[in-house]
Design a protein around this motif. Structure first.
Motif, PDB file in Angstrom:
ATOM      1  N   UNK A 222      15.131   0.939 -66.991  1.00 35.90           N
ATOM      2  CA  UNK A 222      14.666   0.859 -68.568  1.00 35.90           C
ATOM      3  C   UNK A 222      15.495   0.419 -69.575  1.00 35.90           C
ATOM      4  N   UNK A 223      16.646   0.740 -70.124  1.00 36.28           N
ATOM      5  CA  UNK A 223      17.749  -0.292 -70.183  1.00 36.28           C
ATOM      6  C   UNK A 223      17.562  -1.153 -70.509  1.00 36.28           C
ATOM      7  N   UNK A 224      18.013  -1.767 -69.478  1.00 36.33           N
ATOM      8  CA  UNK A 224      17.612  -3.634 -68.729  1.00 36.33           C
ATOM      9  C   UNK A 224      16.806  -4.050 -69.334  1.00 36.33           C
ATOM     10  N   UNK A 225      15.430  -3.264 -69.294  1.00 40.04           N
ATOM     11  CA  UNK A 225      14.297  -4.166 -69.207  1.00 40.04           C
ATOM     12  C   UNK A 225      13.827  -4.307 -70.802  1.00 40.04           C
TER      13      UNK A 225
ATOM     14  N   UNK B  51      16.828  -1.859 -81.005  1.00 39.77           N
ATOM     15  CA  UNK B  51      16.925  -0.834 -81.260  1.00 39.77           C
ATOM     16  C   UNK B  51      16.277   0.172 -80.510  1.00 39.77           C
ATOM     17  N   UNK B  52      15.567   0.059 -79.886  1.00 44.03           N
ATOM     18  CA  UNK B  52      15.769   1.686 -78.287  1.00 44.03           C
ATOM     19  C   UNK B  52      16.163   1.097 -77.562  1.00 44.03           C
ATOM     20  N   UNK B  53      17.077   0.041 -77.239  1.00 37.94           N
ATOM     21  CA  UNK B  53      18.413  -0.144 -76.078  1.00 37.94           C
ATOM     22  C   UNK B  53      19.137   0.690 -76.747  1.00 37.94           C
ATOM     23  N   UNK B  54      19.906   0.870 -78.295  1.00 36.20           N
ATOM     24  CA  UNK B  54      20.966   1.370 -78.684  1.00 36.20           C
ATOM     25  C   UNK B  54      20.438   2.774 -78.729  1.00 36.20           C
TER      26      UNK B  54
ATOM     27  N   UNK C  18      23.406   5.762 -62.009  1.00 33.84           N
ATOM     28  CA  UNK C  18      23.838   4.765 -61.468  1.00 33.84           C
ATOM     29  C   UNK C  18      22.951   3.396 -61.590  1.00 33.84           C
ATOM     30  N   UNK C  19      23.109   2.685 -61.782  1.00 35.90           N
ATOM     31  CA  UNK C  19      21.842   1.331 -61.871  1.00 35.90           C
ATOM     32  C   UNK C  19      21.968   0.628 -60.663  1.00 35.90           C
ATOM     33  N   UNK C  20      23.145  -0.071 -60.247  1.00 33.43           N
ATOM     34  CA  UNK C  20      22.498  -0.869 -58.804  1.00 33.43           C
ATOM     35  C   UNK C  20      21.903  -0.269 -57.886  1.00 33.43           C
TER      36      UNK C  20
ATOM     37  N   UNK D 254      22.514   8.508 -73.741  1.00 30.30           N
ATOM     38  CA  UNK D 254      23.381   8.583 -72.943  1.00 30.30           C
ATOM     39  C   UNK D 254      25.608   8.570 -72.588  1.00 30.30           C
ATOM     40  N   UNK D 255      25.721   7.665 -74.174  1.00 36.00           N
ATOM     41  CA  UNK D 255      26.828   8.034 -74.011  1.00 36.00           C
ATOM     42  C   UNK D 255      27.252   9.206 -74.316  1.00 36.00           C
ATOM     43  N   UNK D 256      26.394  10.106 -75.279  1.00 35.64           N
ATOM     44  CA  UNK D 256      27.142  11.500 -75.919  1.00 35.64           C
ATOM     45  C   UNK D 256      26.680  12.536 -74.499  1.00 35.64           C
ATOM     46  N   UNK D 257      25.670  12.332 -73.739  1.00 32.81           N
ATOM     47  CA  UNK D 257      25.570  12.548 -72.867  1.00 32.81           C
ATOM     48  C   UNK D 257      26.695  12.595 -71.699  1.00 32.81           C
ATOM     49  N   UNK D 258      27.132  11.601 -71.881  1.00 37.78           N
ATOM     50  CA  UNK D 258      28.410  11.316 -70.819  1.00 37.78           C
ATOM     51  C   UNK D 258      29.591  12.045 -71.418  1.00 37.78           C
ATOM     52  N   UNK D 259      29.958  11.636 -72.358  1.00 33.82           N
ATOM     53  CA  UNK D 259      30.681  12.499 -73.158  1.00 33.82           C
ATOM     54  C   UNK D 259      30.311  14.036 -72.632  1.00 33.82           C
ATOM     55  N   UNK D 260      29.731  14.530 -72.897  1.00 35.56           N
ATOM     56  CA  UNK D 260      29.210  16.261 -72.550  1.00 35.56           C
ATOM     57  C   UNK D 260      30.179  16.627 -71.761  1.00 35.56           C
TER      58      UNK D 260
END
Length: 224
Positions: A178-181, A189-192, A157-159, A198-204
């Protein structure tokens, strides 16, 4: 970064535990209750799914702010506001993740079936005993699904988090903020790296949920 990860995990973990406790009686009533009140409450529980996060976060910000009547009892104890605090984040998380805990539990309780409860009643079990000894064990896979959904949704969640918690380092800055910042600072690089994790976590998380649901379906067919 470790501090942000820990804060995010703590928020998601605490929200998950609290919601499993709070959602259990509510989901049981929604599964077993009757009448218009059940449908009205069910609609209210599901409302965070449809509302824009900023709308929900806005009203949470007002409700937990220093001028809110809801804060009057706490202000007497010296707590002026819960906005932009970790406690405020937890309260916001409980609200916006509520349907992700209630709905899987409601479905799990519906799958228990009246027959199993009737059998327990004929054997002399009280309503509470039938719930704890029959309904809860049979609904256990639903608890795993609810825990996975609640934990993952809270992390993503972000908003609402931004509205109610802001982005105070060490207090309310979680991974989504933190990603937004990082993007604002052009730290691609850090954002990627964080986004990919998080994509891997969401998939799992989704895969685990689907496997649990398939197991629940197989168990239901074998019991039929």
């Amino acid at each position: 970064m470790a501090e942000v990860v820990w804060l995010t995990a703590k928020l998601a973990g605490l929200t998950t535990v609290l919601l499993l406790l709070l959602a259990t009686p509510l989901a049981w009533w929604l599964a077993r209750g009757e009448g218009l009140a059940r449908e009205v409450v069910g609609a209210l529980v599901g409302l965070p799914i449809l509302l824009p996060p900023t709308v929900l976060g806005f009203y949470l910000l007002i409700g937990l702010g220093p001028d809110s009547p809801l804060m009057a009892p706490l202000q007497a104890l010296g707590v002026r506001t819960l906005a932009f605090t970790f406690t405020g984040l937890v309260i916001g998380s409980l609200v916006y993740s509520l349907p992700f805990a209630v709905q899987p539990l409601r479905n799990a309780f519906l799958s228990v079936g009246q027959h199993n409860l009737d059998v327990a009643a004929t054997l002399g079990a009280s309503g509470f005993a039938a719930f704890t000894r029959v309904a809860l064990p049979l609904a256990l896979p639903g608890y795993f699904v609810a825990a996975i959904l609640t934990f993952a949704h809270t992390i993503g969640e972000f908003g609402v988090v931004l509205m109610i918690g802001g982005a105070i380092p060490g207090r309310t800055e979680v991974l989504s903020i933190k990603i937004f910042h990082m993007v604002e600072a052009l730290d691609w690089r850090q954002a990627h790296a964080v986004s990919a994790a998080l994509i891997v976590f969401g998939f799992v998380a989704i895969l685990a949920m689907l496997l649990l649901e398939r197991r629940m379906a197989r168990a239901a067919r074998s019991d039929a």
